[in-house]
Scaffold this motif. Structure first.
Motif, short mmCIF file in Angstrom:
data_model
loop_
_atom_site.label_atom_id
_atom_site.label_comp_id
_atom_site.label_asym_id
_atom_site.label_seq_id
_atom_site.Cartn_x
_atom_site.Cartn_y
_atom_site.Cartn_z
N SER A 1 -5.94 1.03 8.23
CA SER A 1 -5.62 0.53 6.76
C SER A 1 -5.24 -0.74 7.15
CB SER A 1 -4.78 1.57 6.06
OG SER A 1 -3.57 1.63 6.53
N CYS B 1 -10.45 -0.36 1.36
CA CYS B 1 -9.92 -1.44 1.70
C CYS B 1 -10.67 -2.67 1.08
CB CYS B 1 -9.72 -1.57 3.04
SG CYS B 1 -8.42 -0.70 4.06
N VAL C 1 -6.88 3.32 0.90
CA VAL C 1 -6.97 2.47 1.96
C VAL C 1 -7.24 2.99 3.52
CG1 VAL C 1 -5.58 0.65 0.93
CG2 VAL C 1 -4.41 2.43 2.52
N THR D 1 0.73 -1.26 -0.19
CA THR D 1 -0.12 -0.01 -0.16
C THR D 1 0.96 1.14 0.05
OG1 THR D 1 -0.12 0.07 2.43
CG2 THR D 1 -1.73 -1.25 1.27
N LEU E 1 -6.76 -4.71 6.31
CA LEU E 1 -6.20 -5.39 5.09
C LEU E 1 -5.72 -6.63 5.56
CD1 LEU E 1 -4.64 -2.65 3.01
CD2 LEU E 1 -6.61 -3.98 2.33
#
Length: 263
Positions: free
Chosen positions: A116, A73, A67, A13, A120
């Motif tokens: 974030s 996400c 994100v 990311t 994830l």
């Protein structure tokens, strides 16, 4: 040491510039299929194109998604439903006195820097566990252990990442999935370059300006300079490799010795 990540998919990311970009390039050169991520499609496409041109791997994809939000996400996960390597690099920082930080900024920093990675990791680690192999890496900071008075909100989020990475590593014990945090010190990324721009002399190189910043703001540094993004990325690539299989739940410092601690 020959790191071979052929057959592995790596999602990084915030990888259109700085440490994220250098990490994406390093993982691609180790043979991984790389997913480049950022918020703006043009920057994502440009970064993916440059990595494709510089790397040994032709398997480079670029996906724009924010994100810092739950929707972002989810959108990213829908487009990439499996990753063997997750590098939670997206983050923000800024120099602000504690008394000038509004509630909204505390929340924004927490959403970008902490949630974030939480969202994830929650999405991708079940697939890693099922496969019996996976790597989750949080890009934290020496500021997690050495809270800077000029950006306390940033330090708070980086400490939170250490708690999450350690706890998740223990939650995934024995599964073949490792979870670690990498802690860079001052690094010559795009963001740091912007931060020290006002202090940089007209005829001074970025490296020299970075060294001046380190010596004034982080005098405990042993290397007495800022690291390059490649130096940090090298640690991340190793941590993502099969060779790092005995490293989990660790806080791996690439801080040039800024944190004055034996451990």
């Amino acid at each position: 040491m020959q790191i071979d990540l052929n057959g592995k998919t790596a999602l990084i990311t915030g990888s259109t510039a700085g440490i994220g970009y250098a990490t994406a390039l390093g993982l691609a050169n180790a043979g991984a299929e790389v997913i480049v991520n950022g918020r703006e499609q043009t920057r994502v496409d440009d970064a993916a194109s440059r990595i494709r041109a510089q790397s040994l791997s032709g398997q480079i994809r670029g996906i724009a998604a924010d994100v810092s939000t739950d929707d972002g996400c989810r959108e990213l996960y829908e487009q990439v439903p499996h990753a063997d390597i997750l590098v939670n690099n997206a983050g923000v920082f800024e120099l602000t006195d504690f008394y000038d930080i509004p509630d909204d900024d505390w929340q924004r920093f927490f959403e970008v820097n902490v949630m974030s990675g939480v969202r994830l990791a929650r999405a991708y680690t079940p697939g890693m566990e099922q496969a019996g192999w996976g790597r989750v890496i949080f890009i934290s900071s020496e500021s997690a252990q050495n809270i800077p008075t000029e950006m306390i909100h940033y330090g708070m989020t980086k400490t939170a990442q250490l708690s999450i990475s350690r706890g998740l590593a223990k939650r995934l014990a024995g599964t073949g999935v490792t979870v670690n945090a990498v802690l860079p010190g001052p690094t010559l990324s795009e963001g740091v370059g912007t931060m020290i721009a006002d202090q940089r002399g007209s005829d001074q190189s970025l490296a020299d300006a970075g060294a001046d910043f380190v010596q004034s703001a982080r005098p405990s540094s042993i290397i007495q300079r800022a690291a390059t993004v490649d130096e940090v990325a090298n640690m991340v690539v190793y941590t993502a490799s099969p060779q790092a299989s005995a490293t989990s739940g660790a806080a791996l410092r690439v801080d040039g010795g800024v944190v004055d601690s034996l451990m």
